[in-house]
Scaffold this motif. Structure first.
Motif, short mmCIF file in Angstrom:
data_model
loop_
_atom_site.label_atom_id
_atom_site.label_comp_id
_atom_site.label_asym_id
_atom_site.label_seq_id
_atom_site.Cartn_x
_atom_site.Cartn_y
_atom_site.Cartn_z
N PRO A 11 0.84 -1.21 0.00
CA PRO A 11 0.00 0.00 0.00
C PRO A 11 0.87 1.25 0.00
O PRO A 11 1.93 1.28 0.61
N ARG A 12 0.41 2.27 -0.69
CA ARG A 12 1.19 3.50 -0.80
C ARG A 12 0.50 4.63 -0.07
O ARG A 12 -0.70 4.64 0.11
N ASP A 13 1.31 5.60 0.36
CA ASP A 13 0.77 6.81 0.95
C ASP A 13 0.16 7.68 -0.14
O ASP A 13 0.66 7.72 -1.27
N LEU A 14 -0.91 8.36 0.19
CA LEU A 14 -1.47 9.37 -0.70
C LEU A 14 -0.81 10.68 -0.34
O LEU A 14 -0.46 10.92 0.82
N THR A 15 -0.60 11.54 -1.32
CA THR A 15 0.09 12.80 -1.06
C THR A 15 -0.61 13.98 -1.74
O THR A 15 -1.28 13.81 -2.77
N ALA A 16 -0.43 15.13 -1.16
CA ALA A 16 -0.88 16.39 -1.76
C ALA A 16 0.14 17.45 -1.39
O ALA A 16 0.62 17.50 -0.26
N THR A 17 0.50 18.28 -2.36
CA THR A 17 1.41 19.39 -2.13
C THR A 17 0.63 20.67 -2.40
O THR A 17 0.03 20.83 -3.47
N LYS A 37 -9.90 12.42 -0.56
CA LYS A 37 -11.04 11.63 -0.07
C LYS A 37 -11.45 10.59 -1.10
O LYS A 37 -11.67 9.43 -0.76
N ALA A 38 -11.53 11.00 -2.36
CA ALA A 38 -11.90 10.07 -3.43
C ALA A 38 -10.87 8.95 -3.57
O ALA A 38 -11.24 7.77 -3.72
N GLN A 39 -9.59 9.31 -3.54
CA GLN A 39 -8.54 8.30 -3.65
C GLN A 39 -8.57 7.35 -2.46
O GLN A 39 -8.45 6.13 -2.62
N GLY A 44 -9.81 2.08 -0.06
CA GLY A 44 -10.23 1.53 1.22
C GLY A 44 -9.47 2.06 2.41
O GLY A 44 -9.44 1.43 3.46
N TYR A 45 -8.87 3.24 2.26
CA TYR A 45 -8.14 3.88 3.37
C TYR A 45 -9.13 4.74 4.16
O TYR A 45 -9.95 5.44 3.57
N ALA A 74 -1.36 7.84 5.16
CA ALA A 74 -0.96 6.44 5.15
C ALA A 74 -2.18 5.54 4.95
O ALA A 74 -3.32 5.97 5.19
N PRO A 75 -1.96 4.31 4.53
CA PRO A 75 -3.07 3.37 4.37
C PRO A 75 -3.89 3.18 5.66
O PRO A 75 -5.07 2.87 5.59
#
Length: 87
Positions: A11-17, A37-39, A44-45, A74-75
């Motif tokens: 599982p990968r972290d989602l990120t935003a800059t 939120k959509a990602q 399923g995070y 994080a997941p």
């Protein structure tokens, strides 16, 4: 320490800059939170949009100059925030 890449199925972290301006706040915050939120939902995070917004507010409250703010989800739903002043 290994230079090997993590497994593809990890599982990968989602990120935003986001850009932060002390007079305006975080640029396009609602758009970033909607995308995350959509990602998170698709993967399923857990994602507490209100909680994340509060943490971002706390992380930027004392900033007095423009900065780049990175948000990591994080997941597990845990978040990390890194604010780097623009130089």
């Amino acid at each position: 320490m290994s230079d090997a890449a993590p497994p593809a199925d990890r599982p990968r972290d989602l990120t935003a800059t986001m850009a932060f301006d002390p007079l305006v706040g975080l640029d396009a915050l609602d758009d970033h939170l909607s995308r995350l939120k959509a990602q998170a939902t698709a993967l399923g995070y857990p994602f507490d949009r209100h909680g994340v917004r509060n943490e971002l507010q706390a992380a930027t409250f004392r900033l007095r100059e423009a900065a780049q703010v990175e948000l990591f989800v994080a997941p597990s739903g845990a978040i990390a925030i890194l604010a780097t002043p623009n130089r």
